[in-house]
Design a protein around this motif. Sequence first.
Motif, PDB file in Angstrom:
ATOM      1  N   GLY A 162     -10.104   6.194  -0.742  1.00  0.00           N
ATOM      2  CA  GLY A 162     -10.100   7.472  -0.049  1.00  0.00           C
ATOM      3  C   GLY A 162     -10.855   7.369   1.257  1.00  0.00           C
ATOM      4  N   HIS A 163     -10.593   8.308   2.096  1.00  0.00           N
ATOM      5  CA  HIS A 163     -11.293   8.364   3.385  1.00  0.00           C
ATOM      6  C   HIS A 163     -11.968   9.709   3.510  1.00  0.00           C
ATOM      7  N   THR A 164     -13.014   9.732   4.267  1.00  0.00           N
ATOM      8  CA  THR A 164     -13.773  10.961   4.394  1.00  0.00           C
ATOM      9  C   THR A 164     -12.964  12.059   5.074  1.00  0.00           C
ATOM     10  N   ASP A 165     -13.305  13.271   4.749  1.00  0.00           N
ATOM     11  CA  ASP A 165     -12.693  14.453   5.359  1.00  0.00           C
ATOM     12  C   ASP A 165     -12.944  14.374   6.867  1.00  0.00           C
ATOM     13  N   ASN A 166     -11.952  14.700   7.677  1.00  0.00           N
ATOM     14  CA  ASN A 166     -12.141  14.612   9.130  1.00  0.00           C
ATOM     15  C   ASN A 166     -12.819  15.858   9.705  1.00  0.00           C
ATOM     16  N   VAL A 167     -13.069  16.852   8.868  1.00  0.00           N
ATOM     17  CA  VAL A 167     -13.789  18.049   9.302  1.00  0.00           C
ATOM     18  C   VAL A 167     -15.255  17.851   8.946  1.00  0.00           C
ATOM     19  N   PRO A 168     -16.164  17.863   9.937  1.00  0.00           N
ATOM     20  CA  PRO A 168     -17.583  17.664   9.623  1.00  0.00           C
ATOM     21  C   PRO A 168     -18.051  18.680   8.583  1.00  0.00           C
ATOM     22  N   ILE A 169     -18.844  18.191   7.635  1.00  0.00           N
ATOM     23  CA  ILE A 169     -19.269  19.045   6.538  1.00  0.00           C
ATOM     24  C   ILE A 169     -20.764  18.921   6.304  1.00  0.00           C
TER      25      ILE A 169
ATOM     26  N   HIS B 239     -13.687  19.461  -0.340  1.00  0.00           N
ATOM     27  CA  HIS B 239     -13.734  19.372  -1.800  1.00  0.00           C
ATOM     28  C   HIS B 239     -13.419  17.957  -2.259  1.00  0.00           C
ATOM     29  N   ALA B 240     -14.003  17.577  -3.409  1.00  0.00           N
ATOM     30  CA  ALA B 240     -13.799  16.235  -3.953  1.00  0.00           C
ATOM     31  C   ALA B 240     -12.844  16.240  -5.143  1.00  0.00           C
ATOM     32  N   GLU B 241     -12.469  17.403  -5.612  1.00  0.00           N
ATOM     33  CA  GLU B 241     -11.587  17.496  -6.776  1.00  0.00           C
ATOM     34  C   GLU B 241     -10.133  17.475  -6.317  1.00  0.00           C
ATOM     35  N   ILE B 242      -9.310  16.774  -7.076  1.00  0.00           N
ATOM     36  CA  ILE B 242      -7.885  16.708  -6.758  1.00  0.00           C
ATOM     37  C   ILE B 242      -7.266  18.075  -7.015  1.00  0.00           C
ATOM     38  N   ARG B 243      -6.451  18.527  -6.065  1.00  0.00           N
ATOM     39  CA  ARG B 243      -5.783  19.827  -6.182  1.00  0.00           C
ATOM     40  C   ARG B 243      -4.789  19.811  -7.337  1.00  0.00           C
ATOM     41  N   SER B 244      -4.682  20.915  -8.041  1.00  0.00           N
ATOM     42  CA  SER B 244      -3.734  20.989  -9.162  1.00  0.00           C
ATOM     43  C   SER B 244      -2.294  20.828  -8.675  1.00  0.00           C
ATOM     44  N   GLU B 245      -2.021  21.243  -7.440  1.00  0.00           N
ATOM     45  CA  GLU B 245      -0.667  21.098  -6.881  1.00  0.00           C
ATOM     46  C   GLU B 245      -0.290  19.634  -6.656  1.00  0.00           C
ATOM     47  N   ALA B 246      -1.283  18.747  -6.662  1.00  0.00           N
ATOM     48  CA  ALA B 246      -1.027  17.329  -6.409  1.00  0.00           C
ATOM     49  C   ALA B 246      -0.599  16.584  -7.668  1.00  0.00           C
TER      50      ALA B 246
ATOM     51  N   MET C 277       0.836  -1.196   0.000  1.00  0.00           N
ATOM     52  CA  MET C 277       0.000   0.000   0.000  1.00  0.00           C
ATOM     53  C   MET C 277       0.873   1.249   0.000  1.00  0.00           C
ATOM     54  N   LEU C 278       0.561   2.158  -0.907  1.00  0.00           N
ATOM     55  CA  LEU C 278       1.156   3.482  -0.903  1.00  0.00           C
ATOM     56  C   LEU C 278       0.128   4.406  -0.275  1.00  0.00           C
ATOM     57  N   ASN C 279       0.526   5.103   0.747  1.00  0.00           N
ATOM     58  CA  ASN C 279      -0.408   5.948   1.483  1.00  0.00           C
ATOM     59  C   ASN C 279       0.066   7.389   1.418  1.00  0.00           C
ATOM     60  N   MET C 280      -0.857   8.279   1.041  1.00  0.00           N
ATOM     61  CA  MET C 280      -0.557   9.709   0.992  1.00  0.00           C
ATOM     62  C   MET C 280      -1.515  10.438   1.907  1.00  0.00           C
ATOM     63  N   ASN C 281      -1.060  11.509   2.469  1.00  0.00           N
ATOM     64  CA  ASN C 281      -1.914  12.350   3.285  1.00  0.00           C
ATOM     65  C   ASN C 281      -2.964  12.979   2.372  1.00  0.00           C
ATOM     66  N   GLY C 282      -4.221  12.832   2.734  1.00  0.00           N
ATOM     67  CA  GLY C 282      -5.312  13.377   1.924  1.00  0.00           C
ATOM     68  C   GLY C 282      -5.215  14.870   1.715  1.00  0.00           C
ATOM     69  N   ALA C 283      -4.604  15.579   2.664  1.00  0.00           N
ATOM     70  CA  ALA C 283      -4.474  17.032   2.527  1.00  0.00           C
ATOM     71  C   ALA C 283      -3.567  17.397   1.359  1.00  0.00           C
ATOM     72  N   LEU C 284      -2.710  16.475   0.934  1.00  0.00           N
ATOM     73  CA  LEU C 284      -1.873  16.731  -0.240  1.00  0.00           C
ATOM     74  C   LEU C 284      -2.695  16.687  -1.523  1.00  0.00           C
ATOM     75  N   LEU C 285      -3.767  15.910  -1.501  1.00  0.00           N
ATOM     76  CA  LEU C 285      -4.560  15.698  -2.709  1.00  0.00           C
ATOM     77  C   LEU C 285      -5.807  16.566  -2.796  1.00  0.00           C
ATOM     78  N   PHE C 286      -6.449  16.799  -1.650  1.00  0.00           N
ATOM     79  CA  PHE C 286      -7.740  17.486  -1.647  1.00  0.00           C
ATOM     80  C   PHE C 286      -7.730  18.647  -0.665  1.00  0.00           C
ATOM     81  N   ASP C 287      -8.417  19.722  -1.035  1.00  0.00           N
ATOM     82  CA  ASP C 287      -8.707  20.762  -0.066  1.00  0.00           C
ATOM     83  C   ASP C 287      -9.849  20.265   0.799  1.00  0.00           C
ATOM     84  N   SER C 288      -9.870  20.667   2.040  1.00  0.00           N
ATOM     85  CA  SER C 288     -10.935  20.251   2.944  1.00  0.00           C
ATOM     86  C   SER C 288     -12.292  20.662   2.370  1.00  0.00           C
TER      87      SER C 288
END
Length: 173
Positions: free
Chosen positions: A123-130, A93-100, A80-91
């Motif tokens: 993927g895992h859900t955002d840890n900030v309630p939305i 949002h479901a779209e991958i960040r262009s910086e990723a 398994m390759l694991n990346m911090n979700g904050a690198l891929l998504f803004d809190s």
Amino acid sequence: MAITEWKVSLLALDRIYTNLSSFTECLYDFLVECRMQEVLSAREQALEESEKMSEQLEDAIARYGIQDQVEVDFNAQYVMLNMNGALLFDSGHAEIRSEAYPLIDKLGKLIEPYQDNIIEVEGHTDNVPIHSAKYEDNDELSFYSSKCSACQGTVFLWYHSLRPNIILNHKNI
């Protein structure tokens, strides 16, 4: 045949039956032990293969200079390759960040030698309630994030000419 002869014959048959039962038990135990050894050997081999793949990926990750962004873990079933979700998504949002995309591009190059393997995008859900007009809750956000990741992941894999056996995300397993 006399009664004594019958008794002797019955005793002989009883001994044969007892010996056969004992032999059958021993044979069964032996076969079970052999099968257990086969299973353990296959599991050890799978673990060794995963460990080797993990080491190869860790070396490549270090060469690409992304060891602070990607972690490698393994067991006998997968690597398994694991990346911090904050690198891929803004809190929120479901779209991958262009910086990723540069990181994702490097990951594509990393997994190129493994294109015959199953690739799972999870993927895992955002840890900030939305709760917003776009996403009712974190589960819905997670659903769209995984769909976006899988869709963009498929396009990304095709872009890198990778043809994995299967591309999965956590909602369609």
